[in-house]
Design a protein around this motif. Sequence first.
Motif, short mmCIF file in Angstrom:
data_model
loop_
_atom_site.label_atom_id
_atom_site.label_comp_id
_atom_site.label_asym_id
_atom_site.label_seq_id
_atom_site.Cartn_x
_atom_site.Cartn_y
_atom_site.Cartn_z
N GLN A 89 0.81 -1.22 0.00
CA GLN A 89 0.00 0.00 0.00
C GLN A 89 0.85 1.27 0.00
OE1 GLN A 89 0.21 -2.15 2.50
NE2 GLN A 89 0.18 -1.15 4.51
N TYR A 90 2.15 1.12 0.20
CA TYR A 90 3.05 2.28 0.16
C TYR A 90 3.02 2.91 -1.24
CZ TYR A 90 5.76 2.06 4.55
OH TYR A 90 6.18 2.12 5.86
N THR A 91 3.01 4.22 -1.25
CA THR A 91 3.25 4.93 -2.51
C THR A 91 4.76 5.08 -2.70
OG1 THR A 91 3.27 7.14 -1.50
CG2 THR A 91 1.11 6.24 -2.21
N ILE A 92 5.16 5.52 -3.89
CA ILE A 92 6.58 5.78 -4.12
C ILE A 92 7.09 6.78 -3.10
CG2 ILE A 92 8.21 6.89 -5.70
CD1 ILE A 92 6.71 5.60 -8.02
N ARG A 93 6.33 7.82 -2.86
CA ARG A 93 6.78 8.85 -1.92
C ARG A 93 6.91 8.29 -0.50
NH1 ARG A 93 7.70 14.08 -2.52
NH2 ARG A 93 7.81 15.35 -0.64
N ASP A 94 5.97 7.44 -0.09
CA ASP A 94 6.07 6.80 1.22
C ASP A 94 7.38 6.02 1.34
OD1 ASP A 94 3.54 7.69 2.03
OD2 ASP A 94 2.54 5.89 1.26
N LEU A 95 7.71 5.28 0.27
CA LEU A 95 8.91 4.47 0.28
C LEU A 95 10.16 5.33 0.37
CD1 LEU A 95 10.04 1.54 -0.02
CD2 LEU A 95 10.25 2.03 -2.47
N VAL A 96 10.21 6.38 -0.42
CA VAL A 96 11.40 7.23 -0.45
C VAL A 96 11.62 7.93 0.89
CG1 VAL A 96 12.52 9.18 -1.62
CG2 VAL A 96 11.19 7.53 -2.94
N LYS A 97 10.55 8.22 1.60
CA LYS A 97 10.67 8.84 2.92
C LYS A 97 11.49 7.98 3.88
CE LYS A 97 6.25 11.38 2.94
NZ LYS A 97 4.89 11.42 3.55
N GLY A 99 14.11 6.48 3.36
CA GLY A 99 15.53 6.76 3.19
C GLY A 99 16.06 7.87 4.09
N ARG A 100 15.19 8.59 4.74
CA ARG A 100 15.64 9.69 5.62
C ARG A 100 15.86 9.24 7.06
NH1 ARG A 100 18.42 13.08 3.51
NH2 ARG A 100 18.02 14.51 5.22
N TYR A 101 15.72 7.94 7.33
CA TYR A 101 15.82 7.48 8.72
C TYR A 101 17.16 7.79 9.38
CZ TYR A 101 18.86 3.40 8.24
OH TYR A 101 19.94 2.59 8.04
N ILE A 118 13.98 14.21 -0.38
CA ILE A 118 12.98 13.31 -0.95
C ILE A 118 12.57 13.78 -2.34
CG2 ILE A 118 10.59 12.51 -0.72
CD1 ILE A 118 11.14 12.66 2.39
N ASP A 119 12.30 15.07 -2.48
CA ASP A 119 11.91 15.62 -3.78
C ASP A 119 13.01 15.43 -4.81
OD1 ASP A 119 9.45 16.44 -2.82
OD2 ASP A 119 10.10 18.49 -2.39
N LYS A 120 14.25 15.65 -4.40
CA LYS A 120 15.39 15.53 -5.32
C LYS A 120 15.56 14.09 -5.77
CE LYS A 120 20.35 16.50 -5.70
NZ LYS A 120 21.56 17.00 -4.97
N ALA A 121 15.43 13.13 -4.84
CA ALA A 121 15.58 11.72 -5.18
C ALA A 121 14.51 11.27 -6.17
CB ALA A 121 15.52 10.87 -3.91
N ILE A 122 13.29 11.72 -5.96
CA ILE A 122 12.19 11.36 -6.86
C ILE A 122 12.41 11.97 -8.24
CG2 ILE A 122 9.72 11.70 -7.28
CD1 ILE A 122 9.33 11.42 -4.23
N ILE A 148 15.75 2.71 -5.82
CA ILE A 148 16.95 3.53 -6.02
C ILE A 148 16.72 4.93 -5.46
CG2 ILE A 148 18.44 4.60 -7.76
CD1 ILE A 148 18.04 2.06 -9.46
N ALA A 149 15.50 5.45 -5.64
CA ALA A 149 15.16 6.77 -5.09
C ALA A 149 15.26 6.76 -3.57
CB ALA A 149 13.76 7.19 -5.54
N LEU A 150 14.80 5.67 -2.93
CA LEU A 150 14.94 5.54 -1.48
C LEU A 150 16.42 5.65 -1.09
CD1 LEU A 150 13.31 2.89 0.84
CD2 LEU A 150 15.75 3.32 0.94
N ALA A 151 17.27 4.93 -1.82
CA ALA A 151 18.70 4.97 -1.53
C ALA A 151 19.26 6.38 -1.72
CB ALA A 151 19.44 3.97 -2.42
N LEU A 152 18.79 7.08 -2.75
CA LEU A 152 19.28 8.45 -3.00
C LEU A 152 18.87 9.40 -1.88
CD1 LEU A 152 18.62 8.96 -6.82
CD2 LEU A 152 20.74 8.35 -5.67
#
Length: 256
Positions: A89-97, A99-101, A118-122, A148-152
């Motif tokens: 149910q995660y969106t791409i944006r949820d997933l990329v978030k 990466g900020r942990y 997050i915006d830059k990675a997406i 890959i966006a999560l990693a970025l």
Amino acid sequence: MDIKNLFFSYHAKEPFIAIDELKISEGKITTIIGPNGCGKSTLLALIAQQLTYTAGEIYIEQQNISRLSRKELAKKLAIVYQQNEAPEQYTIRDLVKVGRYPYRKGLNSLSADDLTAIDKAIELTGLVALQDQRLAELSGGQRQRAWIALALAQETQYLLLDEPTTYLDLHHQFEILDCIEKLNKNANMTIIMVLHDLNQAFQYSDEVIVMSKGKIIKSGQPTVTMSEELIKGIFGINVQIIEDIEKNKHILPLRK
């Protein structure tokens, strides 16, 4: 990145990985190649500290990474596997978030710096128009770009990719490799990846590391390192390396 006297074994009898010395150039795309079971993915896992080596040292920016905390390491390198799992149910944006942990304290809300990252990675992964779509709705290539966006979003200098094109069709394989190449050029990331396709390694790598039986056989620029003789010795197949009109080299397997 410098690797020195690295030894690792799944069993006590003999080392599975035995590397005396290896230097991985910064700001380049380095691809690890070799037959199945030679230790490619294991080496990547050792660099990411997902496995504990018996002996040796790995340095990033002159720091021994075994002495870093998990959060400190996550600010220096990120890894994307060939298969990754997250709630559908995660969106791409949820997933990329996620990466900020390494930068968040407790359950605090995202800071302005977090949102910018997050915006830059997406944007860098070409997912702006898809960022509100759920992972379950994505193609394999889109889903891999999301990881890959999560990693970025971790804002690391090093990005590790373990067979990023596995299970993808040819179109999506090149979509991912083009994305990786763009990240290297636009974000000046040091990228270390494992690939099976030797032609893709030729086309997308600044340097290659050739492995066999847990050891480094050769490393350097693909056009210098990868010869017909080496490929036959490592993979047991006859090939012909040809050069096209634009001076690109291609590996053609020869029928027995």
